[in-house]
Scaffold this active site. Structure first.
Site, PDB file in Angstrom:
ATOM      1  N   GLU A  60       9.945  21.444 -25.607  1.00 43.52           N
ATOM      2  CA  GLU A  60       9.600  21.995 -24.647  1.00 43.52           C
ATOM      3  C   GLU A  60      10.159  21.350 -23.567  1.00 43.52           C
ATOM      4  O   GLU A  60      10.621  21.665 -22.723  1.00 43.52           O
ATOM      5  CB  GLU A  60       8.304  22.492 -24.209  1.00 43.52           C
ATOM      6  CG  GLU A  60       7.646  23.737 -25.014  1.00 43.52           C
ATOM      7  CD  GLU A  60       7.500  23.041 -26.955  1.00 43.52           C
ATOM      8  OE1 GLU A  60       7.757  22.121 -26.633  1.00 43.52           O
ATOM      9  OE2 GLU A  60       6.739  24.214 -27.288  1.00 43.52           O
ATOM     10  N   HIS A 129      -4.603  28.112 -26.712  1.00 43.13           N
ATOM     11  CA  HIS A 129      -3.495  28.643 -27.016  1.00 43.13           C
ATOM     12  C   HIS A 129      -4.393  29.830 -25.963  1.00 43.13           C
ATOM     13  O   HIS A 129      -3.719  30.818 -25.389  1.00 43.13           O
ATOM     14  CB  HIS A 129      -3.073  29.743 -28.076  1.00 43.13           C
ATOM     15  CG  HIS A 129      -2.719  28.662 -28.432  1.00 43.13           C
ATOM     16  ND1 HIS A 129      -2.536  27.697 -29.324  1.00 43.13           N
ATOM     17  CD2 HIS A 129      -1.129  29.374 -28.744  1.00 43.13           C
ATOM     18  CE1 HIS A 129      -1.633  27.654 -30.105  1.00 43.13           C
ATOM     19  NE2 HIS A 129      -0.655  28.646 -29.579  1.00 43.13           N
TER      20      HIS A 129
END
Lengths: 328, 336
Positions: A60, A129
């Site tokens: 990322e 999440h």
């Protein structure tokens, strides 16, 4: 005006901007062959080919950093982080590089980078999440932050984001992808950054919200209308630049304000908005500004208690009523 | 050492190498003096001892190849063509600085020279170099990204992400490690399980080599060869240049983790006098010629300091400019 969902509105914006400008490229984890975890990039690889639509490794920090470099080299990358939670792995490139390069190099570089990131809670994805991290980005000078609530805003803001010469954190809400709404047919009808929209007119109380909380605020306003309380719903649409004028004018008119945000309460977006209301509307206020925010806990999995941690329509209704009961 | 210098480059270029190394040394030593006087503040990381790397490598690249570096980067900027006056003014925090006094020592940048920045987060430049290489390939510009970094950066995730990415997407990145053996005070074998940094690319199927970073000709030849290899194949390559910094990590570091004997040993390998000896021995320059070049460097730096001293401070309004770009403003005008 076609009625399409939020996902397809984003997809249409991406395709149109890629057709319009060959310097627009798209990359991220599983965005090409797999067409995106949330299918926002569906059909892109087929239409634009592997030179412009690229799958990346699960790295990322580099998904953002490579976009920074590509932008410095003349491109307009739209990088997808599979979810905003993974932006935490990329915070060095987002905060130390993307947001600062223009300033620390004396304005010699522009970084037209869009980082798309779905987020938000409500799908029983537990603590890692389900986060709403917009205040992290709003806190850092040098980043624009877009938080669309409707398909039309998703479409118009994404097009503006891609055409803008500045870095944009484009935060999509996972629970909105299937929501429907009308979207203009004219591909040039973009939505400028820094323009909040009054999504519902009202006279008794102003509800300031953004992203999915706007939808909940509208539902709350509908219920409250039945009880004779008239709510004005201001959808911020972008947190940076922040259109303060629209909500300040609204609160000065209604004299009451409820600020709704899904992120954690402490140092959250709502805290900043509430402060701006106090600084600018203090003498018009008939009641203290109320906040409705996510609870200050990591998100639990079980749907019975997850619900407690995310603002619900009932919470907004309650906060508005409390505001109305306060003596002026 | 076997090949004669003239067999590699004409006299003029060889003398330019010497002059550039002398300028770097003079500039850095002058910075130390200005720091002591309080004219330069903040962090100051000096390059003295490593000149052969910046000079040899820059000469081995094309003029429009991108260069990125870390925070010990004054020489990379100056050798690429940045005006020493404006670099010194930047260090003084003046409005005439290369970044208007907003970046300082660690953030030099001039896109017109394809000098794409000094970065102060260790390893931050890796993905940016990869992205620039992607843009170059996408736009079919034929330029490569030369990414300088220290031995301390190779244990950051971005190093490994960058190597993997550059190989995976077949991008023209030349990674140049300046191994001066110390990340601040931690010696390379105390931070890296495999201290031979060039060997670490095998996990990414990237060829690499080690070169004597105290020898400007060795660096030049290695970078020239490698950069053409990278350009032709659109593939990354890594060079590990073995070098040494004569000063501490920054001005606040007395360098107690290194023995005086070790420092002295490396000073015997100082790239300036050693190259001077070769130039004289091979009849390319006389001692007087070289003294002249050193005097010229001294004059350039003296002028830079004077310029920096006399330059105005940034206007207070500068605080708010350059946070965001105006739309409608041309993006990357230097690419035209």
């Amino acid at each position: 005006m076609a009625e399409i969902n939020y996902r397809d509105a984003l997809n249409r914006a991406l395709k149109e901007e890629m057709r319009r400008d060959p310097s627009v490229v798209v990359w991220g984890e599983d965005v090409a062959l797999y067409e995106g975890s949330f299918k926002v990039t569906r059909g892109l690889l087929a239409e634009f080919g592997e030179e412009r639509v690229l799958d990346t490794p699960i790295s990322e920090n580099s998904i953002v950093g490579v976009a920074v470099g590509a932008a410095m080299g003349g491109l307009r990358p739209v990088a997808e982080l599979m979810t905003v939670n993974f932006a935490l792995l990329a915070m060095d490139q987002i905060v130390n590089h993307l947001a600062k390069i223009r300033y620390m190099f004396g304005g010699q570089a522009s970084l037209p980078v869009v980082i798309r990131a779905p987020g938000g809670g409500g799908s029983q994805l537990a603590a890692q999440h389900s986060q709403s991290l917009e205040s992290y980005f709003m806190h850092c000078p040098g980043l624009y932050v877009a938080v669309p609530a409707t398909p039309a805003d998703a479409y118009g803001l994404l097009k503006s984001a891609i055409r803008d010469n500045n870095p944009v954190m484009f935060l999509e809400h996972e629970l909105l992808y299937n929501s429907k709404g009308t979207v203009p047919d004219d591909p040039e009808q973009t939505i400028p950054f820094g323009s909040a929209e009054i999504k519902r007119q009202g006279s008794d109380v102003t509800i300031v919200a953004y992203s999915r909380m706007t939808i909940l605020a509208l539902e709350a306003a509908e219920e409250l209308e039945k009880e004779g309380i008239s709510c004005e719903v201001v959808d911020l649409r972008t947190l940076v630049p922040l259109d303060t004028t629209t909500f300040i004018e609204s609160v000065n008119k209604t004299s009451r304000a409820v600020v709704v945000s899904e992120c954690w309460s402490t140092c959250g977006v709502g805290a900043d908005i509430a402060n701006r209301i106090h600084e600018n509307c203090f003498y018009s206020l008939a009641a203290p500004v109320r906040r409705v925010s996510g609870l200050d806990v990591p998100m639990p999995y079980s749907r019975k208690i997850e619900k407690l941690c995310i603002p619900q329509v009932v919470d907004i209704v309650k906060a508005v009523k409390e505001t109305m009961e306060a003596k002026s | 050492m076997d090949t004669k210098l003239r067999a590699i480059l004409p006299d003029q270029e060889l003398l330019k190498f010497y002059e550039q190394m002398a300028l770097c040394r003079e500039f850095e030593e002058s910075c130390a003096e200005q720091y002591t006087k309080g004219h330069i503040t903040g962090f100051l990381h000096l390059y003295s001892g490593q000149e052969a790397v910046a000079v040899g490598a820059t000469a081995g690249l094309h003029r429009d190849d991108y260069i990125l570096s870390a925070y010990r980067e004054h020489p990379q900027a100056i050798i690429r063509g940045a005006d020493p006056k404006r670099v010194m003014a930047e260090l003084f925090g003046k409005a005439t600085g290369i970044c208007k006094g907003k970046g300082g020592s660690m953030h030099l940048f001039d896109p017109n020279l394809s000098f794409m920045g000094g970065y102060a987060i260790v390893g931050g430049q890796f993905p940016i170099a990869v992205g620039l290489a992607f843009a170059s390939k996408y736009r079919r510009e034929g330029r490569i990204s030369a990414c300088f970094f220290g031995d301390g950066a190779v244990n950051q995730g971005t190093f490994h992400e960058g190597l993997n990415w550059a190989r995976l997407w077949e991008l023209p990145v030349l990674f140049i490690c300046e191994n001066n053996f110390y990340g601040i005070g931690t010696e390379v074998h105390r931070s890296s399980a495999l201290a031979d940094i060039h060997k670490r690319t095998c996990g990414y199927n990237i060829p690499s080599e080690k070169v004597d970073g105290m020898d400007v000709m060795a660096v030049y030849q290695a970078v020239k060869r490698a950069s053409e290899w990278v350009r032709e194949r659109n593939r990354p390559y890594l060079i590990e240049a073995i070098t040494y910094r004569f000063r501490g990590h920054s001005m606040s570091d007395p360098g107690k983790y290194r023995s005086p004997a070790e420092v002295e040993l490396w000073k015997e390998r100082d790239p300036l006098p050693n190259f001077a000896t070769r130039l004289v021995a091979e009849g390319i320059a006389s001692e007087d010629n070289l003294a002249c070049l050193r005097a010229k460097a001294t004059a350039v730096v003296r002028e830079a300091v004077q310029f920096a001293e006399e330059s105005p401070w940034p206007d207070d309004r500068e605080v708010f400019s350059d946070v965001f770009a105006a739309n409608g403003e041309e993006v990357c005008p230097w690419l035209k």
